[in-house]
Write an enzyme that holds these catalytic residues in place. Structure first.
Site, PDB file in Angstrom:
ATOM      1  N   ASP A   1      15.707  21.844  -9.225  1.00 60.35           N
ATOM      2  CA  ASP A   1      16.506  21.661 -10.431  1.00 60.35           C
ATOM      3  C   ASP A   1      15.657  20.972 -11.507  1.00 60.35           C
ATOM      4  OD1 ASP A   1      18.374  21.033 -12.372  1.00 60.35           O
ATOM      5  OD2 ASP A   1      19.858  20.237 -10.964  1.00 60.35           O
TER       6      ASP A   1
ATOM      7  N   LEU B   1      11.854  28.553 -19.746  1.00 56.20           N
ATOM      8  CA  LEU B   1      12.929  29.534 -19.835  1.00 56.20           C
ATOM      9  C   LEU B   1      14.256  28.994 -19.328  1.00 56.20           C
ATOM     10  CD1 LEU B   1      11.117  32.702 -18.362  1.00 56.20           C
ATOM     11  CD2 LEU B   1      11.267  32.021 -20.754  1.00 56.20           C
TER      12      LEU B   1
ATOM     13  N   TYR C   1      26.146  26.481 -27.244  1.00 58.56           N
ATOM     14  CA  TYR C   1      24.890  27.019 -26.722  1.00 58.56           C
ATOM     15  C   TYR C   1      23.811  27.024 -27.798  1.00 58.56           C
ATOM     16  CZ  TYR C   1      21.446  30.568 -25.507  1.00 58.56           C
ATOM     17  OH  TYR C   1      20.269  31.238 -25.299  1.00 58.56           O
TER      18      TYR C   1
ATOM     19  N   ARG D   1      23.980  43.688 -33.688  1.00 59.20           N
ATOM     20  CA  ARG D   1      23.100  42.968 -32.771  1.00 59.20           C
ATOM     21  C   ARG D   1      21.761  43.675 -32.679  1.00 59.20           C
ATOM     22  NH1 ARG D   1      26.372  39.757 -33.576  1.00 59.20           N
ATOM     23  NH2 ARG D   1      27.624  38.524 -32.127  1.00 59.20           N
TER      24      ARG D   1
END
Length: 359
Positions: free
Chosen positions: A62, A84, A185, A253
Site C-alpha cells: 500500500d 500512477l 477526484y 470526450r
C-alpha cells in the site's frame, strides 16, 4: 542485450496503464518494480496480472503506508518513479472523498517523505494526472472573450441546461485553460500536481506531469464499475442492450488508447529535457458520447443507443486535448485512432467473454 538504464518504481504498476507501461520500460533497459495494493475493486482475483511484463517485479503493498516505502527503499534506489497509484472514480469521489484524498494526496506525500527520509532522491518523478483538474474548463463567446462558466449545479442539470448558452469549449492545452476541478477526484489530482512540483523543485528532483484524457483499451478492468465508459458501453452492447446515453448525448470526450499513453509516459521517463508545466495527453479529437455509443452498438448489432436525459453531478460537458505541446516537448503524438482502438477492445472483450483478466 539491452544496457541497464537503472531502476524505475511504478506505483499502481499492476493496473491497466501500469501493465501497458511495464514492457516498454523493460525494453528500454529499466529494472521495473511495480508497487500495487491489488485493490479488489480493480483486481477481482487479487493476483499478479497476466498483462504485467514478466521482467517486472511486483511488490504487493500500500503506497499510503510508510512501512511500504521503508521496506522498499532499504534495498532499492530508484532512478525514476512513475506515480500512477490513485483512486479514479469521479462519481465515487463524491461519496468517498476521504478515500480519494487519502490515496491520491496522502499516498503521494507518504512516498515523498520516505524518499527524503531514506535519502534516496530519484532523478525524476513522473505523475499521471488527469483532465479532471480542468473541471468545466474555459469557454469562449462569439466575441472571442474567454469565460470560466464554473461547475454546473444540480439544479441546472435537473433543468436540462446542459451547456452555457452562446459559448464554445476550448481544449485542454489551450493557454487560456485554467484548472478548476468540479469533482473531488479532480481536486485531489490537482493537489497531487501542486505537492509534487513544490517538493521536487525544493529538493532537486525533476517533476513531469502528464494530464491524461479518457484512457481505454484491451486489458481494462471489466469488474470495476468506475473503470471507464468505453468498456461499459461494449459490455452493454455485447449483451444486446441499448446503451443509455446521458444528458442530450452531446457530451464531448477525448478517448486515448492505452498504448499511446504508455508511449507518452515512456517519453516522460526517458527524454533529456523536462517539459515546462503539465502536458496534456489525448487523441486530440473530441468525440460525442452519442457517437461513441453508436459506434459500439453497430459493432455488436445492438439496439440504437437511448438518450436518457440522466446526468451525473460533478460531471463536465466537454473535455478533450490539444496535443501540440506533447508533440513539441515530448516528441509524442497519438497513433491509434478511435475505430481501430474500439475494434481491438471489443475483440478482446469477446475473447475473454467479459472476464476480468487484469486481476
Amino acid at each position: 542485450m539491452v544496457q541497464s538504464a537503472g531502476s524505475c518504481v511504478v506505483t499502481g504498476g499492476a493496473g491497466f496503464i501500469g501493465c501497458a507501461l511495464s514492457g516498454p520500460l523493460a525494453d528500454a533497459g529499466y529494472d521495473v518494480v511495480a508497487v500495487d495494493v491489488l485493490h479488489p475493486q480493480v483486481h477481482e482475483r487479487r493476483e499478479r496480472p497476466a498483462a504485467l511484463d514478466e521482467r517486472a517485479r511486483l511488490e504487493v503493498a500500500d503506497v499510503t503506508d510508510a512501512a511500504t516505502w521503508d521496506r522498499l527503499l532499504e534495498r532499492l534506489r530508484p532512478d525514476v518513479v512513475v506515480h500512477l497509484a490513485a483512486e479514479t472514480g469521479t462519481a465515487q469521489s463524491l461519496t468517498e472523498s476521504t478515500r480519494h484524498a487519502h490515496v491520491n494526496v496522502v499516498g503521494t506525500t507518504t512516498m515523498l517523505d520516505a524518499l527524503v527520509r531514506h535519502e534516496v532522491l530519484p532523478r525524476r518523478v513522473v505523475l499521471a494526472s488527469s483532465r479532471a483538474v480542468y473541471g468545466e474548463g474555459t469557454w469562449v463567446g462569439a466575441d472571442g472573450q474567454a469565460v470560466q462558466p464554473g461547475q454546473r449545479s444540480h439544479a441546472v442539470l435537473e433543468a436540462g441546461r446542459w451547456q452555457p448558452e452562446g459559448l464554445r469549449p476550448l481544449p485542454a492545452g489551450d493557454p487560456r485553460m485554467v484548472p478548476a476541478p468540479t469533482s473531488v477526484y479532480g481536486a485531489t489530482k490537482l493537489a497531487q500536481e501542486h505537492v509534487l512540483r513544490a517538493w521536487a523543485l525544493a529538493v532537486g528532483v525533476e517533476p513531469v506531469v502528464l494530464r491524461l484524457q479518457n484512457v481505454y483499451g484491451a486489458g481494462q478492468s471489466l469488474s470495476n464499475p468506475y473503470t471507464g465508459i468505453v468498456p461499459l458501453f461494449a459490455r452493454l452492447a455485447r449483451a444486446g442492450e441499448a446503451i443509455p446515453v446521458y444528458e442530450d448525448g452531446a457530451i464531448l470526450r477525448d478517448f486515448v488508447h492505452v498504448g499511446d499513453v504508455a508511449r507518452a509516459l515512456l517519453a516522460a521517463v526517458t527524454q533529456d529535457a523536462v517539459p515546462a508545466g503539465a502536458v496534456d495527453i489525448g487523441s486530440g479529437t473530441a468525440t460525442s458520447i452519442h457517437d461513441l455509443a453508436r459506434r459500439v452498438a453497430a459493432r455488436y448489432d445492438a439496439p440504437p443507443p437511448q438518450v436518457t436525459g440522466r446526468f451525473r453531478d460533478g460531471d463536465v460537458r466537454a473535455a478533450w486535448a490539444d496535443v501540440t505541446r506533447a508533440h513539441d516537448e515530448l516528441g509524442w503524438s497519438p497513433s491509434v485512432e478511435l475505430p481501430e482502438g474500439l475494434e481491438e477492445l471489443c475483440a478482446w472483450i469477446d475473447e475473454v467473454q467479459g472476464a476480468d483478466i487484469i486481476g
